[in-house]
Design an enzyme around this catalytic site. Structure first.
Site, PDB file in Angstrom:
ATOM      1  N   GLY A  66       0.852  -1.238  -0.011  1.00 13.25           N
ATOM      2  CA  GLY A  66      -0.031   0.112   0.038  1.00 13.25           C
ATOM      3  C   GLY A  66       0.881   1.260  -0.013  1.00 13.25           C
ATOM      4  O   GLY A  66       1.748   1.489  -0.687  1.00 13.25           O
ATOM      5  N   ASP A  68       2.507   2.642   2.331  1.00  9.68           N
ATOM      6  CA  ASP A  68       3.703   2.592   3.249  1.00  9.68           C
ATOM      7  C   ASP A  68       4.866   1.931   2.338  1.00  9.68           C
ATOM      8  O   ASP A  68       5.805   2.550   2.274  1.00  9.68           O
ATOM      9  CB  ASP A  68       3.382   1.487   4.277  1.00  9.68           C
ATOM     10  CG  ASP A  68       4.686   1.397   5.436  1.00  9.68           C
ATOM     11  OD1 ASP A  68       5.176   2.407   5.665  1.00  9.68           O
ATOM     12  OD2 ASP A  68       4.773   0.451   5.754  1.00  9.68           O
ATOM     13  N   GLY A 158      -7.162   0.951   3.393  1.00  7.52           N
ATOM     14  CA  GLY A 158      -6.640   0.088   2.437  1.00  7.52           C
ATOM     15  C   GLY A 158      -6.713  -1.347   2.966  1.00  7.52           C
ATOM     16  O   GLY A 158      -7.788  -1.828   3.140  1.00  7.52           O
TER      17      GLY A 158
HETATM   18  N1  AR6 Z   1      -0.570   7.873  -1.842  1.00  4.74           N
HETATM   19  C1  AR6 Z   1      -1.855   8.231  -1.278  1.00  4.74           C
HETATM   20  N2  AR6 Z   1      -2.544   7.258  -1.016  1.00  4.74           N
HETATM   21  C2  AR6 Z   1      -2.348   5.786  -1.206  1.00  4.74           C
HETATM   22  C3  AR6 Z   1      -1.259   5.548  -2.030  1.00  4.74           C
HETATM   23  C4  AR6 Z   1      -0.218   6.594  -2.284  1.00  4.74           C
HETATM   24  N3  AR6 Z   1       0.897   6.252  -3.063  1.00  4.74           N
HETATM   25  N4  AR6 Z   1      -0.894   4.328  -2.047  1.00  4.74           N
HETATM   26  C5  AR6 Z   1      -2.179   3.637  -1.445  1.00  4.74           C
HETATM   27  N5  AR6 Z   1      -2.845   4.760  -0.784  1.00  4.74           N
HETATM   28  P1  AR6 Z   1      -3.078   1.250   2.931  1.00  4.74           P
HETATM   29  P2  AR6 Z   1      -3.730   0.725   5.921  1.00  4.74           P
HETATM   30  C6  AR6 Z   1      -4.092   4.522  -0.200  1.00  4.74           C
HETATM   31  O1  AR6 Z   1      -3.400  -0.096   2.633  1.00  4.74           O
HETATM   32  O2  AR6 Z   1      -5.033   0.275   5.482  1.00  4.74           O
HETATM   33  C7  AR6 Z   1       0.750  -1.827   4.479  1.00  4.74           C
HETATM   34  O3  AR6 Z   1       1.312  -2.885   4.258  1.00  4.74           O
HETATM   35  C8  AR6 Z   1      -4.798   3.288  -0.282  1.00  4.74           C
HETATM   36  O4  AR6 Z   1      -5.644   3.679  -1.613  1.00  4.74           O
HETATM   37  O5  AR6 Z   1      -1.874   1.757   2.330  1.00  4.74           O
HETATM   38  O6  AR6 Z   1      -3.659   1.735   6.961  1.00  4.74           O
HETATM   39  C9  AR6 Z   1       1.332  -1.328   5.764  1.00  4.74           C
HETATM   40  O7  AR6 Z   1       2.773  -2.067   6.025  1.00  4.74           O
HETATM   41  C10 AR6 Z   1      -5.833   3.590   0.893  1.00  4.74           C
HETATM   42  O8  AR6 Z   1      -6.795   4.269   0.527  1.00  4.74           O
HETATM   43  O9  AR6 Z   1      -2.795   1.327   4.555  1.00  4.74           O
HETATM   44  C11 AR6 Z   1       0.446  -2.038   6.874  1.00  4.74           C
HETATM   45  O10 AR6 Z   1       0.867  -3.500   6.906  1.00  4.74           O
HETATM   46  C12 AR6 Z   1      -4.988   4.101   1.807  1.00  4.74           C
HETATM   47  O11 AR6 Z   1      -3.856   4.719   1.321  1.00  4.74           O
HETATM   48  C13 AR6 Z   1      -0.917  -1.918   6.249  1.00  4.74           C
HETATM   49  O12 AR6 Z   1      -0.497  -1.796   4.623  1.00  4.74           O
HETATM   50  C14 AR6 Z   1      -4.502   3.352   2.984  1.00  4.74           C
HETATM   51  O13 AR6 Z   1      -4.297   2.164   2.447  1.00  4.74           O
HETATM   52  C15 AR6 Z   1      -1.543  -0.722   6.529  1.00  4.74           C
HETATM   53  O14 AR6 Z   1      -3.000  -0.717   5.990  1.00  4.74           O
END
Ligand code: AR6
Length: 209
Positions: A66, A68, A158
């Site tokens: 994601g 991160d 996400g």
């Molecule tokens: N810029 C902005 N938003 C983004 C980007 C980006 N480049 N990429 C994804 N998103 P997530 P979580 C959005 O899954 O649910 C990781 O493995 C995405 O569409 O990134 O808190 C970590 O290491 C969604 O709306 O975070 C943890 O293990 C939002 O960012 C876990 O994922 C958050 O999605 C955390 O899960």
């Protein structure tokens, strides 16, 4: 503002928003603004070095998928090395759910990265409290580091499965409560659906700028 070669990010007030517009601005307080932008948080930059982006991490804090994962890739391997140096509070846990830690931004346009861990919606005992704490502690760590401009993604929305509307309500109202120490708080949201949920929630909770 966002600087991405493949996207145009134009800011506009809500009253003049049309479908082609990609941002909205609201007043958080007399001296601070909330900007809701559509785009890639790894490209986010402002004209200030008192800035940080927030990464939605996991408790191990060594990267993942994601946002991160994208942030670690854009920052370069030094970010993982800096995370590795953050002391574990218990085996395998550098940042417990709801807490926050800071590192430099390395190759990112942003000076710092604030790592926070949102709740896994289906398994957290109190996801509302954990998500509120993730926002509060990110802002607390930012304040301690004199950060005036901070950008959040949609934490937990996400892989962690938080419903967008409830997450937007918590994110926006918690930021409003702690906004006095900041000039601008931004949300940088990747997808159209999440972006519209956030703009509608901000219209409900805040006054437009
Ligand atoms: N810029 C902005 N938003 C983004 C980007 C980006 N480049 N990429 C994804 N998103 P997530 P979580 C959005 O899954 O649910 C990781 O493995 C995405 O569409 O990134 O808190 C970590 O290491 C969604 O709306 O975070 C943890 O293990 C939002 O960012 C876990 O994922 C958050 O999605 C955390 O899960």
């Amino acid at each position: 503002t966002l600087s991405s070669p493949t996207r145009t990010s134009r800011l506009t007030t809500v009253s003049s928003m049309a479908s082609k517009d990609e941002g909205a601005v609201f007043n958080l307080s007399d001296s601070s603004l909330l900007k809701i932008l559509k785009g890639d948080i790894t490209k986010w930059s402002v004209d200030s070095s008192s800035d940080a982006i927030v990464t939605p991490a996991n408790e191990r804090m060594l990267g993942g998928g994601g946002a991160d994962g994208a942030i670690h890739r854009a920052a370069g391997p030094q970010l993982r090395a800096a995370c590795y140096e953050v002391p574990e509070v218990r085996p395998g846990v550098r940042c417990p759910t709801g807490e926050a830690r800071v590192t430099p931004g390395f190759n990112l346009p942003a000076s710092r990265v604030i790592h926070t861990v949102g709740p896994i919606y289906d398994s957290d005992v109190n996801p509302q409290e954990s998500l509120t704490n993730a926002y509060k502690n990110s802002l607390r760590v930012a304040k301690e580091n004199n950060i005036k401009y901070i950008a959040f993604p949609a934490i937990s929305c996400g892989i962690y499965g938080y419903p967008f509307d409830e997450a937007a309500a918590i994110g926006i109202s918690t930021i409003k409560q702690f906004s006095n120490d900041f000039k601008e708080v931004h949300f940088v949201l990747f997808a159209d659906d999440i972006f519209s949920v956030w703009v509608n929630k901000a219209k409900e909770v805040l006054q437009k700028a």
